[in-house]
Design a protein around this motif. Structure first.
Motif, PDB file in Angstrom:
ATOM      1  N   ASP A   1      38.775  69.504  79.843  1.00  0.00           N
ATOM      2  CA  ASP A   1      38.877  68.992  81.207  1.00  0.00           C
ATOM      3  C   ASP A   1      37.691  68.115  81.595  1.00  0.00           C
ATOM      4  OD1 ASP A   1      41.302  70.220  81.753  1.00  0.00           O
ATOM      5  OD2 ASP A   1      40.391  72.000  82.659  1.00  0.00           O
ATOM      6  N   ALA A   2      36.520  68.402  81.030  1.00  0.00           N
ATOM      7  CA  ALA A   2      35.285  67.772  81.506  1.00  0.00           C
ATOM      8  C   ALA A   2      34.928  66.475  80.796  1.00  0.00           C
ATOM      9  CB  ALA A   2      34.121  68.760  81.373  1.00  0.00           C
ATOM     10  N   VAL A   3      35.414  66.268  79.567  1.00  0.00           N
ATOM     11  CA  VAL A   3      34.967  65.101  78.803  1.00  0.00           C
ATOM     12  C   VAL A   3      35.569  63.800  79.347  1.00  0.00           C
ATOM     13  CG1 VAL A   3      34.552  66.372  76.673  1.00  0.00           C
ATOM     14  CG2 VAL A   3      36.821  65.392  77.095  1.00  0.00           C
ATOM     15  N   ASP A   4      34.847  62.721  79.117  1.00  0.00           N
ATOM     16  CA  ASP A   4      35.295  61.370  79.438  1.00  0.00           C
ATOM     17  C   ASP A   4      35.775  60.730  78.136  1.00  0.00           C
ATOM     18  OD1 ASP A   4      35.547  58.654  79.946  1.00  0.00           O
ATOM     19  OD2 ASP A   4      33.711  58.513  81.131  1.00  0.00           O
ATOM     20  N   PRO A   5      37.023  60.248  78.070  1.00  0.00           N
ATOM     21  CA  PRO A   5      37.532  59.645  76.831  1.00  0.00           C
ATOM     22  C   PRO A   5      36.655  58.520  76.286  1.00  0.00           C
ATOM     23  CG  PRO A   5      39.312  59.959  78.407  1.00  0.00           C
ATOM     24  CD  PRO A   5      38.042  60.278  79.138  1.00  0.00           C
ATOM     25  N   GLU A   6      35.942  57.829  77.177  1.00  0.00           N
ATOM     26  CA  GLU A   6      35.111  56.711  76.744  1.00  0.00           C
ATOM     27  C   GLU A   6      33.838  57.159  76.023  1.00  0.00           C
ATOM     28  OE1 GLU A   6      35.949  53.456  76.985  1.00  0.00           O
ATOM     29  OE2 GLU A   6      37.879  54.220  77.695  1.00  0.00           O
ATOM     30  N   THR A   7      33.369  58.360  76.307  1.00  0.00           N
ATOM     31  CA  THR A   7      32.105  58.828  75.728  1.00  0.00           C
ATOM     32  C   THR A   7      32.282  60.164  75.008  1.00  0.00           C
ATOM     33  OG1 THR A   7      31.506  59.868  77.840  1.00  0.00           O
ATOM     34  CG2 THR A   7      30.668  57.629  77.413  1.00  0.00           C
ATOM     35  N   SER A   8      33.456  60.373  74.441  1.00  0.00           N
ATOM     36  CA  SER A   8      33.707  61.616  73.716  1.00  0.00           C
ATOM     37  C   SER A   8      34.436  61.332  72.411  1.00  0.00           C
ATOM     38  CB  SER A   8      34.513  62.595  74.573  1.00  0.00           C
ATOM     39  OG  SER A   8      35.793  62.063  74.873  1.00  0.00           O
ATOM     40  N   PHE A   9      34.324  62.250  71.484  1.00  0.00           N
ATOM     41  CA  PHE A   9      34.963  62.140  70.175  1.00  0.00           C
ATOM     42  C   PHE A   9      35.672  63.455  69.886  1.00  0.00           C
ATOM     43  CE2 PHE A   9      34.076  62.594  65.395  1.00  0.00           C
ATOM     44  CZ  PHE A   9      35.321  62.084  65.048  1.00  0.00           C
ATOM     45  N   ASP A  10      36.995  63.436  69.927  1.00  0.00           N
ATOM     46  CA  ASP A  10      37.805  64.587  69.549  1.00  0.00           C
ATOM     47  C   ASP A  10      37.943  64.564  68.031  1.00  0.00           C
ATOM     48  OD1 ASP A  10      39.729  66.489  69.006  1.00  0.00           O
ATOM     49  OD2 ASP A  10      41.320  65.551  70.204  1.00  0.00           O
ATOM     50  N   ALA A  11      37.253  65.470  67.353  1.00  0.00           N
ATOM     51  CA  ALA A  11      37.210  65.451  65.889  1.00  0.00           C
ATOM     52  C   ALA A  11      38.585  65.614  65.254  1.00  0.00           C
ATOM     53  CB  ALA A  11      36.273  66.552  65.395  1.00  0.00           C
ATOM     54  N   ALA A  12      39.509  66.244  65.969  1.00  0.00           N
ATOM     55  CA  ALA A  12      40.850  66.437  65.415  1.00  0.00           C
ATOM     56  C   ALA A  12      41.604  65.123  65.241  1.00  0.00           C
ATOM     57  CB  ALA A  12      41.658  67.395  66.299  1.00  0.00           C
ATOM     58  N   THR A  13      41.183  64.093  65.968  1.00  0.00           N
ATOM     59  CA  THR A  13      41.865  62.799  65.851  1.00  0.00           C
ATOM     60  C   THR A  13      41.497  62.069  64.566  1.00  0.00           C
ATOM     61  OG1 THR A  13      40.113  61.611  67.057  1.00  0.00           O
ATOM     62  CG2 THR A  13      41.932  62.545  68.369  1.00  0.00           C
ATOM     63  N   ALA A  14      40.478  62.555  63.856  1.00  0.00           N
ATOM     64  CA  ALA A  14      40.012  61.874  62.645  1.00  0.00           C
ATOM     65  C   ALA A  14      40.739  62.331  61.384  1.00  0.00           C
ATOM     66  CB  ALA A  14      38.514  62.092  62.468  1.00  0.00           C
ATOM     67  N   VAL A  15      41.512  63.424  61.484  1.00  0.00           N
ATOM     68  CA  VAL A  15      42.118  64.003  60.282  1.00  0.00           C
ATOM     69  C   VAL A  15      43.598  64.290  60.497  1.00  0.00           C
ATOM     70  CG1 VAL A  15      39.949  65.081  59.561  1.00  0.00           C
ATOM     71  CG2 VAL A  15      41.529  66.364  61.009  1.00  0.00           C
ATOM     72  N   SER A  16      44.299  64.541  59.409  1.00  0.00           N
ATOM     73  CA  SER A  16      45.679  65.012  59.512  1.00  0.00           C
ATOM     74  C   SER A  16      45.642  66.488  59.885  1.00  0.00           C
ATOM     75  CB  SER A  16      46.416  64.823  58.184  1.00  0.00           C
ATOM     76  OG  SER A  16      45.774  65.551  57.149  1.00  0.00           O
ATOM     77  N   THR A  17      46.422  66.879  60.858  1.00  0.00           N
ATOM     78  CA  THR A  17      46.425  68.258  61.327  1.00  0.00           C
ATOM     79  C   THR A  17      47.657  69.001  60.828  1.00  0.00           C
ATOM     80  OG1 THR A  17      47.486  67.564  63.388  1.00  0.00           O
ATOM     81  CG2 THR A  17      45.075  67.741  63.391  1.00  0.00           C
ATOM     82  N   ILE A  18      47.602  70.326  60.921  1.00  0.00           N
ATOM     83  CA  ILE A  18      48.741  71.153  60.553  1.00  0.00           C
ATOM     84  C   ILE A  18      49.231  71.879  61.810  1.00  0.00           C
ATOM     85  CG2 ILE A  18      47.970  71.430  58.175  1.00  0.00           C
ATOM     86  CD1 ILE A  18      46.925  74.197  58.887  1.00  0.00           C
ATOM     87  N   PRO A  19      50.505  72.277  61.841  1.00  0.00           N
ATOM     88  CA  PRO A  19      51.032  72.923  63.049  1.00  0.00           C
ATOM     89  C   PRO A  19      50.315  74.231  63.361  1.00  0.00           C
ATOM     90  CG  PRO A  19      52.807  72.214  61.590  1.00  0.00           C
ATOM     91  CD  PRO A  19      51.533  72.073  60.815  1.00  0.00           C
TER      92      PRO A  19
END
Length: 309
Positions: free
Chosen positions: A103-121
């Motif tokens: 809720d608190a992060v700003d998309p412009e200054t944050s890095f969601d590490a899950a977006t860098a890899v292939s995920t599993i269900p």
């Protein structure tokens, strides 16, 4: 437990207060950070702190939102922590682990590490899981425990180097060089796991909660979690299901965690004639560091699964 509306209102209030502080304190860049002359990086919890420190090196000032010994899923943010996020050049997190951070992060200054890899269900149970409506709002369709696969974390390291290079161009090459070195070390750790778990008597991993999906996916193991997450008590039906499977597949060890009560796992172990052992999901800082803790996990797995290397 806050309602979804209450949480949103509270986060909005905290963010507004943090914005006033941010205006006074600066933007968290290398030039206007905390006074150290370093780029401010905020990591949501331990594995991301370790990775940020490896890649950031002497050019970054890394702080962590989740204190050692605290279950990350339970994190609530106060005004000082929201201010940290607002002041940071980059906040490193994994969406789906900590709703308050999401809720608190700003998309412009944050890095969601899950977006860098292939995920599993994400794992699924047929039983009622006891979650509130608010918690369901923050669930993600994938398993967020990506750091338990060293090969995926190596990919995250490379991407983090790129993001830090963009945030602090003056030290771009340093970030990229350290990211490459970190990725190489993680890929070497991946090879240790692949070799160490290549030949095992059993491939079934019965865990306190379903945190080890990526490790199981990478090394061709089968994860069976007693619960979907550490907050949930398993139903008698679920315990019975896991117990029958453990007996059928010759499981000799039920894995517990340092931050979660072992009582349920111990009851199940007694029922199926197995022992218990601690397998660290690395959600909090271990006695060593990420690499040493993962090597400890490898030794634990080799013993429990009857592996020869």
């Amino acid at each position: 437990m806050m309602s979804g509306f209450s949480r949103s209102w509270a986060v909005g209030l905290l963010a507004a207060s943090a914005l006033l502080t941010t205006t006074a304190c600066g933007s968290g860049t290398a030039e206007t950070g905390s006074g150290s002359g370093k780029t401010e990086v905020v990591a949501a919890f331990y594995p991301l702190q370790w990775l940020s420190e490896q890649v950031g090196g002497s050019d970054a000032q890394v702080s962590v939102l989740t204190a050692p010994g605290v279950e990350p899923h339970d994190l609530e943010l106060g005004i000082p922590q929201v201010t940290q996020i607002k002041n940071a050049a980059l906040t490193v997190y994994v969406k789906g682990i900590q709703p308050a951070v999401d809720d608190a992060v700003d998309p412009e200054t944050s890095f969601d590490a899950a977006t860098a890899v292939s995920t599993i269900p994400a794992g699924e149970h047929s039983e009622e899981d006891g979650h509130s409506e608010e918690e369901h709002e923050h669930e993600v369709a994938y398993d967020p425990h990506i750091w338990l696969d060293p090969a995926r974390l190596a990919t995250v390291a490379t991407k983090l180097g790129e993001r830090l290079a963009t945030a602090d161009p003056a030290h771009a090459q340093g970030y990229k060089d350290r990211a490459a070195k970190t990725a190489a070390a993680l890929n070497a750790l991946d090879q240790e796991f692949a070799k160490g778990l290549a030949t095992c008597t059993t491939k079934t991993l019965v865990t306190a909660h379903e945190a080890f999906g990526y490790l199981a996916d990478r090394y061709h193991l089968k994860q069976v979690g007693i619960t979907l997450d550490p907050e949930t008590e398993p139903s008698p039906t679920r315990l019975s299901e896991v117990g029958k499977l453990a007996k059928a597949e010759g499981v000799t060890t039920i894995f517990t965690e340092s931050l979660v009560s072992p009582k349920v796992a111990e009851v199940l172990a007694d029922e199926v004639g197995a022992k218990t052992a601690v397998l660290d999901p690395l959600e909090s800082k271990p006695s060593g560091d990420y690499v040493s803790a993962m090597r400890d996990n490898l030794k634990t797995l080799q013993t429990a699964l009857g592996c020869t290397s």
